[in-house]
Scaffold this motif. Sequence first.
Motif, short mmCIF file in Angstrom:
data_model
loop_
_atom_site.label_atom_id
_atom_site.label_comp_id
_atom_site.label_asym_id
_atom_site.label_seq_id
_atom_site.Cartn_x
_atom_site.Cartn_y
_atom_site.Cartn_z
N ALA A 152 0.84 -1.21 0.00
CA ALA A 152 0.00 0.00 0.00
C ALA A 152 0.87 1.25 0.00
CB ALA A 152 -0.93 0.00 1.22
N PHE A 153 1.87 1.30 0.87
CA PHE A 153 2.79 2.45 0.86
C PHE A 153 3.43 2.62 -0.52
CE2 PHE A 153 3.62 1.64 5.63
CZ PHE A 153 2.70 2.60 6.00
N PHE A 154 3.89 1.51 -1.07
CA PHE A 154 4.57 1.54 -2.36
C PHE A 154 3.67 2.13 -3.44
CE2 PHE A 154 6.13 -0.62 -6.26
CZ PHE A 154 7.44 -0.17 -6.25
N GLN A 155 2.41 1.73 -3.44
CA GLN A 155 1.47 2.25 -4.43
C GLN A 155 1.16 3.73 -4.18
OE1 GLN A 155 -1.78 -0.49 -5.77
NE2 GLN A 155 -1.04 -1.77 -4.09
N CYS A 156 0.99 4.10 -2.92
CA CYS A 156 0.68 5.50 -2.58
C CYS A 156 1.84 6.44 -2.95
CB CYS A 156 0.38 5.64 -1.09
SG CYS A 156 -1.16 4.86 -0.56
N LEU A 157 3.04 5.91 -3.00
CA LEU A 157 4.22 6.74 -3.25
C LEU A 157 4.60 6.82 -4.72
CD1 LEU A 157 6.36 5.67 -0.18
CD2 LEU A 157 5.45 7.96 -0.63
N GLN A 158 3.85 6.14 -5.58
CA GLN A 158 4.18 6.21 -7.01
C GLN A 158 4.05 7.65 -7.51
OE1 GLN A 158 5.43 3.51 -8.86
NE2 GLN A 158 5.49 2.78 -6.74
N GLY A 159 5.11 8.15 -8.12
CA GLY A 159 5.11 9.52 -8.65
C GLY A 159 5.39 10.59 -7.62
N GLU A 160 5.64 10.18 -6.36
CA GLU A 160 5.90 11.14 -5.29
C GLU A 160 7.38 11.12 -4.92
OE1 GLU A 160 3.61 13.12 -4.21
OE2 GLU A 160 1.76 12.14 -4.91
N LYS A 161 7.86 12.24 -4.42
CA LYS A 161 9.23 12.32 -3.94
C LYS A 161 9.29 11.91 -2.48
CE LYS A 161 10.58 16.00 -7.16
NZ LYS A 161 11.09 17.40 -7.30
N ARG A 162 10.26 11.10 -2.15
CA ARG A 162 10.34 10.59 -0.78
C ARG A 162 10.48 11.69 0.25
NH1 ARG A 162 11.10 4.90 -0.96
NH2 ARG A 162 9.97 4.30 -2.84
N GLU A 163 11.12 12.79 -0.11
CA GLU A 163 11.31 13.88 0.86
C GLU A 163 10.00 14.59 1.20
OE1 GLU A 163 12.87 15.46 -3.18
OE2 GLU A 163 12.89 13.59 -2.03
N THR A 164 8.94 14.32 0.45
CA THR A 164 7.65 14.95 0.77
C THR A 164 6.83 14.13 1.76
OG1 THR A 164 6.47 13.88 -1.07
CG2 THR A 164 7.56 16.00 -1.53
N ILE A 165 7.34 12.95 2.16
CA ILE A 165 6.63 12.12 3.14
C ILE A 165 6.69 12.81 4.50
CG2 ILE A 165 6.57 9.92 4.37
CD1 ILE A 165 7.95 8.65 1.95
N GLU A 166 5.55 13.03 5.09
CA GLU A 166 5.49 13.52 6.47
C GLU A 166 5.28 12.38 7.44
OE1 GLU A 166 3.72 17.50 7.54
OE2 GLU A 166 2.16 16.19 8.38
N LYS A 167 4.44 11.41 7.04
CA LYS A 167 4.14 10.32 7.96
C LYS A 167 3.64 9.11 7.18
CE LYS A 167 2.24 11.63 11.77
NZ LYS A 167 1.22 12.11 12.75
N LEU A 168 4.09 7.94 7.57
CA LEU A 168 3.52 6.70 7.09
C LEU A 168 2.50 6.22 8.11
CD1 LEU A 168 6.68 4.74 5.84
CD2 LEU A 168 5.16 6.21 4.52
N LEU A 169 1.27 6.05 7.70
CA LEU A 169 0.18 5.61 8.57
C LEU A 169 -0.04 4.13 8.32
CD1 LEU A 169 -2.06 8.71 7.91
CD2 LEU A 169 -0.89 8.21 10.06
N LEU A 170 0.53 3.33 9.22
CA LEU A 170 0.56 1.88 9.07
C LEU A 170 -0.67 1.29 9.75
CD1 LEU A 170 2.26 -0.66 8.25
CD2 LEU A 170 3.36 -0.48 10.49
N THR A 171 -1.57 0.71 8.96
CA THR A 171 -2.81 0.21 9.54
C THR A 171 -2.62 -1.17 10.16
OG1 THR A 171 -3.54 -0.67 7.41
CG2 THR A 171 -4.29 1.54 8.02
N CYS A 172 -3.50 -1.47 11.10
CA CYS A 172 -3.40 -2.68 11.91
C CYS A 172 -4.81 -3.13 12.25
CB CYS A 172 -2.62 -2.34 13.18
SG CYS A 172 -2.66 -3.57 14.48
N SER A 173 -5.12 -4.40 12.02
CA SER A 173 -6.48 -4.88 12.31
C SER A 173 -6.78 -4.87 13.81
CB SER A 173 -6.65 -6.30 11.77
OG SER A 173 -5.89 -7.20 12.55
N GLY A 174 -5.75 -5.00 14.63
CA GLY A 174 -5.95 -5.12 16.07
C GLY A 174 -5.97 -6.56 16.53
N GLY A 175 -6.08 -7.51 15.59
CA GLY A 175 -6.05 -8.92 15.94
C GLY A 175 -7.28 -9.38 16.69
N PRO A 176 -7.28 -10.61 17.18
CA PRO A 176 -8.46 -11.17 17.83
C PRO A 176 -8.76 -10.59 19.21
CG PRO A 176 -6.62 -12.69 18.00
CD PRO A 176 -6.18 -11.58 17.10
N PHE A 177 -7.79 -9.89 19.81
CA PHE A 177 -7.97 -9.39 21.18
C PHE A 177 -8.10 -7.88 21.24
CE2 PHE A 177 -5.26 -13.31 22.12
CZ PHE A 177 -6.38 -14.11 22.31
N ARG A 178 -8.42 -7.26 20.12
CA ARG A 178 -8.56 -5.80 20.11
C ARG A 178 -9.57 -5.36 21.18
NH1 ARG A 178 -12.15 -2.27 17.73
NH2 ARG A 178 -13.26 -4.01 16.75
#
Length: 382
Positions: A152-178
């Motif tokens: 997902a990160f790789f696709q979102c960054l297509q055509g973008e310059k890495r220095e423009t990244i402010e934050k990577l928002l890494l999603t997480c299901s929370g698992g079975p004990f959320r």
Amino acid sequence: MKNIAVLGSTGSIGTQTLEVVRGYKDMFHISVLAANASDELLEKQIREFSPELAVLSDEAAYKRLKARYSGPTKLMGGRQAFVDAAAFPEADTVVTSMMGFAGLEPTMKALDARKDIALANKETLVVAGEIVMRRAAEQGVSILPVDSEHCAFFQCLQGEKRETIEKLLLTCSGGPFRGRKREELIGATKAQVLAHPTWNMGQKITVDSASLVNKGLEVIEAKWLYGVDYDQIQVVVHPQSIIHSMVQFCDGSVIAQLGCPDMKLPIQYALTYPTRQPSNFERLDFWKLKDLTFEEPDTETFKGLLFAYEAGRMGGSMPCVFNAANEVAVGAFLKGEIHFLDIYDIIEQTMLKRECVIEPTLEELFEEDAWARTYAASLLKK
């Protein structure tokens, strides 16, 4: 025609890789199939895909298969044969779908042979990210992520310059004990831990998902794949697993990649990049999609994520120690030798016991892994 070596072909990612290839036999040829000990499943895969080489790292499994099979595919057995398969001359791309630290050596072998990597073995970057990324750059080869979040990160960054990244928002299901607290997890059973709400994965990664160690491993992986600081990686609990991750840019814009929770989509993208190919994967129906919710992870209860950030910020050999301790602890839990919450204690005690090597060599990382496994195993007896 792209020639592919699948290391770990009988596991969850390996079998799904072959599902993708099955739909594009005019685009892909399987040159190598390599597995650990599942000789019967590997034999079925050999008969369907007719690779030039098939390997079982387990010697007993290799002997069983060799006694049954007499076809044209060359069979080899043993750990070194598995590693060497990563450099098979006819293969263009190596799918590294084997589990754990064991993926590091064959990945390095593939890089040295100038193979592109479709990376499903996150531990390779966790334990040796700097070394691996430097070797890939030196060899002029690509490392394309197969994890859904990193794809997902790789696709979102297509055509973008890495220095423009402010934050990577890494999603997480929370698992079975959320939503559960630590006291509610005392006595959690193996069946409860393995009951993941959205993903169908192998046992080890499912336990890691329940403890949030898996998300911690992905944090460290993201640091090396995208060259960001740990302060720029924010984990966001997203129970529906529809948004696979997001990138926030310096102007405040956020780009997200959405899709149904199906690992075949990132596998296919890694194999077909830079093009997109049609698929029959399930599509999102936005008329039926009612809720997309987000939460902050509970790192007091699920300390695996906290330990990963600590190990990553310490750098050097500490992520290797963190990973090794977790692999030992998860193996013990799956065998019924320890309780679920003991996993955290084993990781913490192992990390506290070892002094960090700041700029380890590859050889030193193998030594650190061995030490951490021995020490973590000693804690099981206390």
